[in-house]
Write a protein that holds these residues in place. Structure first.
Motif, PDB file in Angstrom:
ATOM      1  N   UNK A  93       0.844  -1.192   0.000  1.00 48.74           N
ATOM      2  CA  UNK A  93       0.000   0.000   0.000  1.00 48.74           C
ATOM      3  C   UNK A  93       0.877   1.239   0.000  1.00 48.74           C
ATOM      4  N   UNK A  94       0.546   2.197  -0.850  1.00 53.37           N
ATOM      5  CA  UNK A  94       1.227   3.478  -0.894  1.00 53.37           C
ATOM      6  C   UNK A  94       0.598   4.356   0.180  1.00 53.37           C
ATOM      7  N   UNK A  95       1.315   4.554   1.274  1.00 53.26           N
ATOM      8  CA  UNK A  95       0.762   5.263   2.432  1.00 53.26           C
ATOM      9  C   UNK A  95       0.605   6.765   2.190  1.00 53.26           C
ATOM     10  N   UNK A 111      -3.439   1.275  -3.349  1.00 52.06           N
ATOM     11  CA  UNK A 111      -2.564   0.117  -3.543  1.00 52.06           C
ATOM     12  C   UNK A 111      -1.388   0.490  -4.445  1.00 52.06           C
ATOM     13  N   UNK A 112      -0.243  -0.092  -4.189  1.00 53.25           N
ATOM     14  CA  UNK A 112       0.955   0.170  -4.986  1.00 53.25           C
ATOM     15  C   UNK A 112       1.082  -0.911  -6.060  1.00 53.25           C
ATOM     16  N   UNK A 113       0.630  -0.593  -7.243  1.00 53.77           N
ATOM     17  CA  UNK A 113       0.673  -1.568  -8.330  1.00 53.77           C
ATOM     18  C   UNK A 113       1.969  -1.428  -9.116  1.00 53.77           C
ATOM     19  N   UNK A 151      14.738   4.799  -0.179  1.00 53.89           N
ATOM     20  CA  UNK A 151      14.995   3.359  -0.219  1.00 53.89           C
ATOM     21  C   UNK A 151      14.834   2.823  -1.646  1.00 53.89           C
ATOM     22  N   UNK A 152      15.919   2.379  -2.293  1.00 52.88           N
ATOM     23  CA  UNK A 152      15.792   1.816  -3.638  1.00 52.88           C
ATOM     24  C   UNK A 152      15.140   0.436  -3.633  1.00 52.88           C
ATOM     25  N   UNK A 178       6.178   4.537   1.796  1.00 54.53           N
ATOM     26  CA  UNK A 178       6.228   5.952   1.443  1.00 54.53           C
ATOM     27  C   UNK A 178       7.657   6.233   0.970  1.00 54.53           C
ATOM     28  N   UNK A 179       7.930   7.401   0.397  1.00 51.25           N
ATOM     29  CA  UNK A 179       9.267   7.656  -0.143  1.00 51.25           C
ATOM     30  C   UNK A 179      10.394   7.624   0.893  1.00 51.25           C
TER      31      UNK A 179
END
Length: 111
Positions: free
Chosen positions: A9-11, A16-18, A79-80, A101-102
């Motif tokens: 999940x993209x907070x 959702x993080x597809x 974070x890569x 998150x980034x």
């Protein structure tokens, strides 16, 4: 037999993080990581079965390729990749969710 799934999940965006590439590894007797499966999160941020075969007891790792996900959104991120190492100690389904998150991430043992 133990199985493995994930949900990302993209907070920041609350969605959702597809499209995140994910690889699953098992540590072998020589302390090396062996690839046991891979996939890409679907439109709901899920991969219902990351490992191709049942997981054996031992140490496992699931790696999320987060750099490509954030680059596609033109977002700088710290974070890569995110690697989550966990223990398989009994026969059950293992679910490893990732809140992303980034500049931060969180995970937990899901159900």
């Amino acid at each position: 037999m133990s199985t493995l799934s994930t949900h990302v999940l993209d907070a920041v965006r609350g969605v959702p993080a597809s499209g995140i590439a994910v690889e699953a590894f098992a540590r072998d007797a020589e302390d090396r990581w062996q690839l046991v499966g891979s996939g890409t999160t679907d439109d709901d941020g899920r991969i219902p079965r990351v490992a191709e075969a049942p997981l054996a007891p031992g140490i496992h790792r699931i790696v999320f390729a987060t750099a490509d996900y954030f680059a596609a959104q033109h977002v700088d991120a710290f974070y890569p990749e995110v690697a989550v190492t966990f223990t398989v100690d009994d026969e059950r389904h293992y679910h490893v969710p990732l809140l992303l998150s980034p500049f931060a991430f969180s995970t937990y043992r899901g159900s």
